[in-house]
Design an enzyme around this catalytic site. Structure first.
Site, short mmCIF file in Angstrom:
data_model
loop_
_atom_site.label_atom_id
_atom_site.label_comp_id
_atom_site.label_asym_id
_atom_site.label_seq_id
_atom_site.Cartn_x
_atom_site.Cartn_y
_atom_site.Cartn_z
N ASP A 1 4.58 0.67 12.05
CA ASP A 1 3.38 -0.01 11.56
C ASP A 1 3.30 -1.46 12.05
OD1 ASP A 1 3.42 1.59 8.28
OD2 ASP A 1 2.89 2.31 10.27
N LYS B 1 0.84 -1.20 0.00
CA LYS B 1 0.00 0.00 0.00
C LYS B 1 0.88 1.25 0.00
CE LYS B 1 -1.68 1.65 4.01
NZ LYS B 1 -1.39 3.08 4.25
N ASN B 2 1.91 1.26 0.85
CA ASN B 2 2.69 2.48 1.02
C ASN B 2 3.69 2.72 -0.10
OD1 ASN B 2 1.18 2.88 3.24
ND2 ASN B 2 2.77 2.28 4.71
N ARG C 1 -1.17 14.83 12.02
CA ARG C 1 -0.31 14.45 10.88
C ARG C 1 0.17 15.74 10.22
NH1 ARG C 1 -1.39 8.96 9.60
NH2 ARG C 1 0.38 8.91 8.18
N PRO C 2 1.12 16.43 10.84
CA PRO C 2 1.59 17.71 10.28
C PRO C 2 2.21 17.53 8.90
CG PRO C 2 3.06 16.94 12.00
CD PRO C 2 1.86 16.04 12.03
N ILE C 3 2.20 18.58 8.11
CA ILE C 3 2.84 18.51 6.78
C ILE C 3 3.85 19.64 6.60
CG2 ILE C 3 0.88 17.32 5.72
CD1 ILE C 3 0.08 20.04 4.47
N ASP C 4 4.33 20.20 7.71
CA ASP C 4 5.28 21.31 7.64
C ASP C 4 6.53 20.96 6.84
OD1 ASP C 4 5.53 19.59 10.00
OD2 ASP C 4 7.29 20.78 10.46
N LEU C 5 6.98 19.72 6.96
CA LEU C 5 8.21 19.31 6.23
C LEU C 5 7.94 19.22 4.73
CD1 LEU C 5 9.52 16.53 8.65
CD2 LEU C 5 10.13 18.96 8.61
N ILE D 1 7.44 7.21 16.88
CA ILE D 1 7.08 7.89 15.63
C ILE D 1 5.78 8.67 15.76
CG2 ILE D 1 6.60 7.60 13.16
CD1 ILE D 1 9.49 6.91 13.91
N ARG E 1 -8.49 -0.38 4.63
CA ARG E 1 -7.63 0.65 4.02
C ARG E 1 -6.30 0.04 3.58
NH1 ARG E 1 -6.00 4.66 7.78
NH2 ARG E 1 -4.74 5.26 6.00
N ARG F 1 -5.79 9.34 4.29
CA ARG F 1 -5.00 10.17 5.22
C ARG F 1 -3.77 10.76 4.55
NH1 ARG F 1 -8.96 11.10 8.33
NH2 ARG F 1 -9.91 9.26 9.26
N CYS G 1 -5.47 12.20 11.93
CA CYS G 1 -5.92 10.82 11.80
C CYS G 1 -5.86 10.15 13.17
CB CYS G 1 -5.10 10.07 10.77
SG CYS G 1 -3.62 9.37 11.44
#
Ligand code: EPZ
Length: 418
Positions: free
Chosen positions: A305, A22-23, A121-125, A327, A397, A92, A116
């Site tokens: 995971d 999936k990933n 789930r930050p997206i600053d990076l 994590i 999912r 997500r 989630c």
């Protein structure tokens, strides 16, 4: 909503083929936007997250059709460069489309991805990486307005080796003039798979699997045929199920090199594991030993995971195992549900202490996230009596057919569709 009914107490035996990752397939589907042609994605798992990604591609103007287990994507024509909230919230990690849309269209408009079950789930990076390449990004009203008509290669240094930020940086860099160097990149096998896909399309990406990735942008790209790598988390899930129940299983179409930290832990717990080039055999007596502390870390460390599924396997072990989740902030929601089956787990912040018990009893439990839900199924496989795991949409999912695969290995498991 759907539930899975499990009758515990049965050993597992037999073999099954592991699905595609999936990933890996999610960033690869985003990357199909770059090539402006037809791609065949082989061994594409039938997951709700993949359906969500395919719907995003269709919304943008692509064709996305299933054929014999492959997903055919044609991104020759794009009619839009925005993703509405309804689609963003279905998956997500939909933010991985940002870099690809920006590279292809020169602009992108996305609703902010929701948080989630694992915590924020930050997206600053992600945003910092794109800004390094010259993108201007405004955040207002829950939306991201991105402009990047003339991206230029640059030096991206990630504060943490974020998987998604690494993927977004690679995709945007493919549309930037000149060379981009990404330092402190994530090293997950799924990043190397994305690199392989992009190179098959004519891109120049090197170094994936290591901490420094180099991209030479603006190469002419074309479609390709790409076979997705095996899903290492699904592989680990099935190994943990057999370890916990006892038995002898063979997983085909796997890559043992991608889950060395998990197989090492299971061997320490008392399992016998034999690895072939593309398969893994596990034998277990069913009563495991506790293992040394499990600390989740970026690849090649122990995968976050796999924390829940290994915990489930150790619920009836001899001794005590300490888990440290480094994590995500909130990745022990399965513990309370396992306690309802009689598990002895104490959670304090990022630490969970699991004291093995003699037996577990059946219960009705509720999945709160993808891997936690799979872990509850593993716990129920060991419990005396008939359990039910509810809210299986979380499990769907990431697992194409968890119940079917486990039943094929001798588990008394049934997927209900109420
Ligand atoms: C990917 O998520 C995976 N998802 C996750 O798998 C996996 O748990 C995670 O990597 C870690 O291995 C996909 O690949 C689709 P990160 P991602 O960015 O990219 C923080 C599953 O079960 N961070 O590596 O979102 C973040 O909060 C899923 O299959 C920032 O602070 O993970 C987290 O603490 C769950 N700012 C840490 O980094 C950012 O801009 C690692 O996150 C981005 C991330």
């Amino acid at each position: 909503m759907g539930s899975i009914t499990i009758e515990g107490g049965h050993r597992l035996s037999g073999e099954t083929v592991v699905q595609g990752a999936k990933n890996s397939v999610l960033p690869v589907l985003a990357a199909t936007l770059l090539c402006g042609g037809a791609c065949r994605i082989r061994r594409c798992p039938r997951l709700s997250d993949v359906d969500a990604a395919a719907d995003i591609l269709r919304y943008l103007g692509c064709r996305a059709d299933w054929e014999d287990g492959d997903l055919l994507v044609d991104s020759s024509v794009l009619t839009r460069c925005d993703i509405p909230q309804t689609l963003m919230r279905r998956m997500r990690s939909s933010v991985i489309f940002l870099g690809a849309i920006l590279a292809r269209c020169g602009w992108a408009e996305l609703s902010y991805p929701g948080g989630c079950e694992l915590g924020p789930r930050p997206i600053d990076l992600h945003l910092a990486a794109l800004r390094t390449l010259g993108a201007s990004i405004e955040e207002s009203g829950g939306k991201l307005y991105c402009q990047g008509r003339h991206l230029r290669g640059g030096q991206i240094v990630l504060a943490i080796p974020s998987v998604g930020a690494t993927e977004n940086a690679i995709l945007a860099a493919c549309g930037a003039e000149g060379v981009t160097v990404i330092t402190n990149a994530a090293r997950e096998p799924e990043i190397a798979d994305l690199q392989d896909f992009l190179c098959a399309c004519g891109a120049e990406v090197r170094g994936a699997g290591g901490s420094v990735i180099t991209v030479e942008g603006l190469k002419p790209l074309h479609g390709c045929v790409h076979r997705v790598i095996p899903d290492r988390i699904v592989t680990a899930t099935y190994l943990c199920a057999a370890a916990a129940c006892g038995g002898d299983i063979l997983l085909r179409g796997t890559d043992y090199r991608h889950l060395a930290t998990v197989t090492t832990a299971l061997q320490q717990a008392g399992c016998r594991i034999d690895c072939g080039e593309t398969d893994i055999r596990l034998r277990s007596e069913g009563r495991l030993q506790a293992v040394t502390p499990v600390r989740t870390a970026p690849y090649p460390g122990f995968p976050t995971d796999c924390q829940a599924v290994l915990m489930a396997a150790l619920l009836r072990s001899r001794g005590t195992t300490v888990f440290v989740e480094n994590i995500f902030e909130s990745r022990y929601r399965h513990a309370a549900e396992m306690q309802r089956m009689g598990a002895d787990i104490r959670v304090e912040g990022r630490v969970a202490v699991v004291c093995g018990v003699e037996r577990l009893h059946a219960a009705d439990v509720f999945a709160a996230d993808l891997r936690g839900g799979a872990a509850l199924v593993i716990a129920a496989l060991q419990a005396e009596g008939r359990s039910a795991v509810h809210q299986c949409r979380h499990i769907q999912r990431g697992y194409a057919d968890l119940a079917g695969d486990l039943a094929g290995l001798g588990a008394r498991v049934r997927q209900n569709t109420e």
